[in-house]
Design an enzyme around this catalytic site. Sequence first.
Site, short mmCIF file in Angstrom:
data_model
loop_
_atom_site.label_atom_id
_atom_site.label_comp_id
_atom_site.label_asym_id
_atom_site.label_seq_id
_atom_site.Cartn_x
_atom_site.Cartn_y
_atom_site.Cartn_z
N GLN A 127 0.83 -1.25 0.05
CA GLN A 127 0.00 0.05 0.09
C GLN A 127 0.86 1.16 -0.12
OE1 GLN A 127 -2.09 0.50 3.66
NE2 GLN A 127 -3.47 2.03 2.85
N TYR A 129 0.55 4.57 0.07
CA TYR A 129 -0.18 5.92 0.61
C TYR A 129 0.81 6.81 1.30
CZ TYR A 129 -5.01 3.76 0.15
OH TYR A 129 -6.15 3.16 -0.25
N SER A 130 1.37 6.72 2.34
CA SER A 130 1.98 7.71 3.23
C SER A 130 3.43 8.16 2.46
CB SER A 130 2.83 6.87 4.46
OG SER A 130 1.60 6.47 4.96
N GLU A 246 -14.42 -3.65 8.05
CA GLU A 246 -13.26 -4.09 8.48
C GLU A 246 -12.52 -3.31 9.74
OE1 GLU A 246 -11.11 -6.41 5.82
OE2 GLU A 246 -12.56 -6.46 4.51
N SER A 370 -3.28 7.15 13.26
CA SER A 370 -2.68 7.41 14.95
C SER A 370 -3.84 7.48 15.95
CB SER A 370 -1.70 8.32 14.87
OG SER A 370 -2.37 9.64 15.02
N ASN A 371 -3.43 7.19 17.24
CA ASN A 371 -4.49 7.34 18.28
C ASN A 371 -4.78 8.66 18.36
OD1 ASN A 371 -4.38 4.72 18.14
ND2 ASN A 371 -3.91 4.60 20.50
C1 FAD Z 1 4.34 -0.48 11.40
C2 FAD Z 1 3.65 0.50 10.36
C3 FAD Z 1 3.34 -0.05 9.10
C4 FAD Z 1 3.07 1.02 8.10
N1 FAD Z 1 2.56 0.56 6.89
C5 FAD Z 1 2.12 1.40 6.01
C6 FAD Z 1 1.82 0.86 4.69
O1 FAD Z 1 2.06 -0.31 4.36
N2 FAD Z 1 1.59 1.89 3.68
C7 FAD Z 1 1.40 3.07 4.11
O2 FAD Z 1 0.97 4.08 3.35
N3 FAD Z 1 1.76 3.61 5.30
C8 FAD Z 1 2.07 2.87 6.18
N4 FAD Z 1 2.42 3.49 7.52
C9 FAD Z 1 2.30 4.66 8.01
C10 FAD Z 1 1.11 5.17 8.82
O3 FAD Z 1 -0.03 5.39 7.90
C11 FAD Z 1 1.72 6.75 9.12
O4 FAD Z 1 2.98 6.41 9.88
C12 FAD Z 1 0.73 7.43 9.80
O5 FAD Z 1 -0.60 7.64 9.03
C13 FAD Z 1 1.03 8.52 10.50
O6 FAD Z 1 1.78 9.40 9.61
P1 FAD Z 1 3.16 9.92 9.86
O7 FAD Z 1 3.97 8.65 10.41
O8 FAD Z 1 3.71 10.93 8.71
O9 FAD Z 1 3.08 10.68 11.30
P2 FAD Z 1 2.54 12.25 11.62
O10 FAD Z 1 1.40 12.37 10.53
O11 FAD Z 1 3.99 13.37 11.15
O12 FAD Z 1 2.27 12.38 13.12
C14 FAD Z 1 3.25 12.70 13.91
C15 FAD Z 1 2.62 12.56 15.40
O13 FAD Z 1 2.01 13.82 15.34
C16 FAD Z 1 0.36 13.46 15.69
N5 FAD Z 1 -0.57 14.22 14.93
C17 FAD Z 1 -0.35 14.45 13.58
N6 FAD Z 1 -1.45 15.21 13.22
C18 FAD Z 1 -1.99 15.36 14.28
C19 FAD Z 1 -3.31 16.28 14.52
N7 FAD Z 1 -4.01 16.84 13.53
N8 FAD Z 1 -3.84 16.17 15.90
C20 FAD Z 1 -3.01 15.68 16.93
N9 FAD Z 1 -1.97 14.88 16.66
C21 FAD Z 1 -1.58 14.79 15.42
C22 FAD Z 1 0.27 11.86 15.36
O14 FAD Z 1 -0.52 11.27 16.11
C23 FAD Z 1 1.73 11.67 15.80
O15 FAD Z 1 2.04 11.21 17.14
C24 FAD Z 1 2.72 2.42 8.51
C25 FAD Z 1 3.33 2.78 10.00
C26 FAD Z 1 3.60 1.78 10.57
C27 FAD Z 1 4.08 2.36 12.04
#
Ligand code: FAD
Length: 387
Positions: A127, A129-130, A246, A370-371
């Site tokens: 996937q 996306y990120s 799901e 994220s939570n």
């Molecule tokens: C084990 C694992 C597998 C993954 N697999 C995939 C995958 O297969 N494909 C894919 O596309 N992505 C994948 N991801 C990525 C995942 O979707 C992102 O890590 C997630 O969406 C968070 O984005 P970020 O890491 O850029 O953190 P950020 O969005 O930069 O967030 C950093 C911190 O800020 C907080 N934060 C951000 N925005 C806000 C807000 N508006 N209000 C309050 N707090 C906020 C977040 O909760 C977090 O604590 C994976 C991540 C992990 C850990």
Amino acid sequence: MSTQQDWNALSDEEFRRIFRDWVEENCPKELRFMRKQRPLFDEVAVWYHNLARKGWLAPVWPQAYGGMGLNPSKHIIYVEEWARMGCPRIPDHGIGLVGPLLLQYGSEEQKQHFLPRIISGEHVWCQGYSEPNSGSDLASLKTSAVREGDEFVVNGQKIWTTLAHCANWVLLLVRTKRVEGKRQEGISVLLADLRTPGVTIRPIPNLREEADFCEVFFDNVRVPVANLVGEVDKGWTLAKSVLGHERIFLGAPARPEYALTRLEALAEATGAFEDKAFLSRYAKHRLDVYDLGSAFERFAKVLRAGGDLEADVSVLKIFNTELYQRITEEMLEIAGEDARFEDDLDAGEIQVDAMNLFLDSRAPAIFGGSNEIQRNILAKAVLNLPG
Ligand SMILES: Cc1cc2nc3c(=O)[nH]c(=O)nc-3n(C[C@H](O)[C@H](O)[C@H](O)COP(=O)(O)OP(=O)(O)OC[C@H]3O[C@@H](n4cnc5c(N)ncnc54)[C@H](O)[C@@H]3O)c2cc1C
């Protein structure tokens, strides 16, 4: 050969028994309760192909496309038994993400081409996306796709792409139009072959020093226009909507339940149950696991009655992932300095991988939204707090 029937017509007990008996015989013992949470395709290929041969690989796809056609109620049983029997996770982006997306939005040609190749294991999906600066704020993504004749030319970078290094196809979110204002517009969904020239995949070690996700770079990668899903520039809704019922599984109690059984074994072995302070904390963890089970059941009931999940299901993910963290932290507390990553701990008849579980419990609070984002959803959509 696959022999399908109307599984939904069976009673829940009967279906559970049939599924459990078959899994008992067909999921290799050496793959049960694997240390690794995200095994590579080759490591679990036997199990994947056993499920495919039986026609049980894709629980919710319609039978006409090689699935089991399970309703949500039976699907919950499938997932519960899978976890209870310690079956390993298979690379499942094809089954859980790409399949449902194509079934809902794909052309008939795309369904006929891609779905059988997911079932056979010829196509293994990931996937995309990120991006480095687009995770929670996914709509800010920058990977671009520019149309040239019958192809899109893709440039950019994805990150955290789980299992990209054992996949050969990626479900890509790309920007096909620059827009002022509403950034969700101008995003499209592409199906891209990772073996195309210009793709570079670089694994990233996780906390447990396993490569289970990757950076993926796209340098003038050509993707046929025929691999666009839905309409150009209108991919956002597609990409966000496919999970449907799901979403409940982000909160399924299996991981905390499993961790609690390991904590109990460790506590027996170390004599921690003699310690009243531990006993009091343990009682709280145990009650929390019961409460999580009840909360899960509450949402499962909505699905069984044919209803849809609302935004409040976010509470389940938060409760689940934070409880999993608390239980695994407790394991480290009682294991003391013995809890090194390389060594499993002797706990009576079993070995407990305390540090492995502790490290594993960090990730679910981040992926799948994220939570903090789940809390925002609850604040806005359930509590009506100002945004
Ligand atoms: C084990 C694992 C597998 C993954 N697999 C995939 C995958 O297969 N494909 C894919 O596309 N992505 C994948 N991801 C990525 C995942 O979707 C992102 O890590 C997630 O969406 C968070 O984005 P970020 O890491 O850029 O953190 P950020 O969005 O930069 O967030 C950093 C911190 O800020 C907080 N934060 C951000 N925005 C806000 C807000 N508006 N209000 C309050 N707090 C906020 C977040 O909760 C977090 O604590 C994976 C991540 C992990 C850990």
